[in-house]
Scaffold this motif. Structure first.
Motif, mmCIF file in Angstrom:
data_model
loop_
_atom_site.group_PDB
_atom_site.id
_atom_site.type_symbol
_atom_site.label_atom_id
_atom_site.label_comp_id
_atom_site.label_asym_id
_atom_site.label_seq_id
_atom_site.Cartn_x
_atom_site.Cartn_y
_atom_site.Cartn_z
ATOM 1 N N GLY A 90 75.064 88.560 44.983
ATOM 2 C CA GLY A 90 73.638 88.756 44.780
ATOM 3 C C GLY A 90 72.760 88.194 45.877
ATOM 4 N N ASN A 91 73.311 87.319 46.729
ATOM 5 C CA ASN A 91 72.530 86.809 47.863
ATOM 6 C C ASN A 91 72.313 87.924 48.887
ATOM 7 O OD1 ASN A 91 74.055 83.475 48.059
ATOM 8 N ND2 ASN A 91 72.451 84.249 46.727
ATOM 9 N N SER A 92 71.241 87.796 49.640
ATOM 10 C CA SER A 92 71.005 88.715 50.754
ATOM 11 C C SER A 92 70.321 87.948 51.880
ATOM 12 C CB SER A 92 70.168 89.913 50.322
ATOM 13 O OG SER A 92 68.869 89.509 49.925
ATOM 14 N N PHE A 93 70.489 88.427 53.103
ATOM 15 C CA PHE A 93 69.887 87.790 54.270
ATOM 16 C C PHE A 93 69.758 88.841 55.363
ATOM 17 C CE2 PHE A 93 74.453 87.116 54.100
ATOM 18 C CZ PHE A 93 74.891 87.540 55.341
ATOM 19 N N SER A 114 82.342 90.463 50.114
ATOM 20 C CA SER A 114 82.127 91.542 51.070
ATOM 21 C C SER A 114 80.653 91.576 51.427
ATOM 22 C CB SER A 114 82.570 92.887 50.483
ATOM 23 O OG SER A 114 83.950 92.891 50.193
ATOM 24 N N PHE A 115 80.354 92.132 52.597
ATOM 25 C CA PHE A 115 78.977 92.226 53.080
ATOM 26 C C PHE A 115 78.588 93.693 53.185
ATOM 27 C CE2 PHE A 115 80.761 88.294 54.774
ATOM 28 C CZ PHE A 115 79.780 87.359 54.451
ATOM 29 N N LEU A 116 77.467 94.038 52.575
ATOM 30 C CA LEU A 116 77.004 95.427 52.526
ATOM 31 C C LEU A 116 75.649 95.542 53.207
ATOM 32 C CD1 LEU A 116 77.282 98.355 51.352
ATOM 33 C CD2 LEU A 116 76.068 97.493 49.330
ATOM 34 N N THR A 117 75.549 96.443 54.169
ATOM 35 C CA THR A 117 74.261 96.806 54.752
ATOM 36 C C THR A 117 73.912 98.201 54.265
ATOM 37 O OG1 THR A 117 75.102 97.914 56.745
ATOM 38 C CG2 THR A 117 74.919 95.501 56.812
ATOM 39 N N GLU A 118 72.813 98.741 54.777
ATOM 40 C CA GLU A 118 72.381 100.074 54.337
ATOM 41 C C GLU A 118 73.448 101.131 54.581
ATOM 42 O OE1 GLU A 118 68.843 103.321 55.253
ATOM 43 O OE2 GLU A 118 68.567 101.227 55.832
#
Length: 233
Positions: A90-93, A114-118
């Motif tokens: 739920g974190n984002s940066f 995992s890290f999700l971008t657009e």
């Protein structure tokens, strides 16, 4: 945004995310080739992203951070001995003018993220093309839950997994479903790519929905049986 693979060990990919002269490195298991690439391209290292604590994903962090002091290192709690920004589901940066969202994708390790971008997913060992990571924790429910998260993502999302396992995964899938023409065609395509020395990644969520038997598993029990069969393949 440009994303470049650095080959490491026998089958790892270290991903370099580039925007202009800035760069972010994902899961640097070794340092030498990463530093060489950054210097060759005259890139400024902004930060490091870590998906989990296995040595082939974090082994180069200390040398890289010594070379580029002051960079931010993002990772799950299991990497707190080496990361200075501990992130959770739920974190984002923001990095390189991109918003990165954090997904908990445990199973391979308890704290895997995992890290999700657009437009891109950096999923470490939680998802591979035509496969997924070994469930070393024995928490099959966590790994199955991670796959369901991936399955809900947009088909266009590019998947940047950390290993070149596609060929073996598709051979396994073909052994399970020998009459599946989509899998047979994918295996032929991948065999050709590997024969030429080309990577099979990135893939897409949409492609994985068609060729990844683990994503297609409808029940936890089905997934567990499939994963155990793949372990013995």
């Amino acid at each position: 945004m440009n994303i470049h693979p650095i080959k490491a060990f026998s089958d790892n990919y270290i991903w370099i995310i580039e925007e202009g002269t800035e760069a972010v490195v994902v899961d640097p298991g070794e340092a030498g080739r990463v530093i060489d690439y950054l210097e060759e391209k005259q890139l400024h290292l902004n930060s490091i992203l870590l998906t989990h604590n296995h040595d082939d994903h974090i082994g180069g962090v200390q040398e890289i951070s010594a070379k580029y002091p002051g960079i931010a290192i993002y990772g799950p709690k299991e990497t707190e001995h080496i990361a200075d920004h501990i992130v959770h589901e739920g974190n984002s940066f923001n990095l390189l003018d991109q918003n990165f969202q954090v997904l908990k994708t445990g199973g391979h390790t308890h704290g895997h993220i995992s890290f999700l971008t657009e437009g891109a997913l950096f999923c470490g060992d939680a998802l591979f093309s035509a496969g997924c990571g070994r469930v070393f924790t024995k928490d099959y429910r966590a790994q199955y839950s991670a796959l369901q998260k991936f399955k809900r993502l947009n088909d266009e999302i590019q998947v940047y997994a950390a290993h070149e396992y596609t060929q073996t995964n598709l051979r396994f899938a073909h052994s399970v479903q020998p009459d599946n023409t989509v899998i047979s065609e994918a295996l032929t395509e991948v065999n050709d790519l590997r024969a030429k020395g080309h990577p099979t990644l990135p893939t897409t969520i949409g492609r994985e929905k068609k060729i990844n038997l683990f994503l297609q598993a409808e029940k936890l029990e089905d997934f567990k049986a499939l994963r155990n069969a793949r372990d013995e393949f």
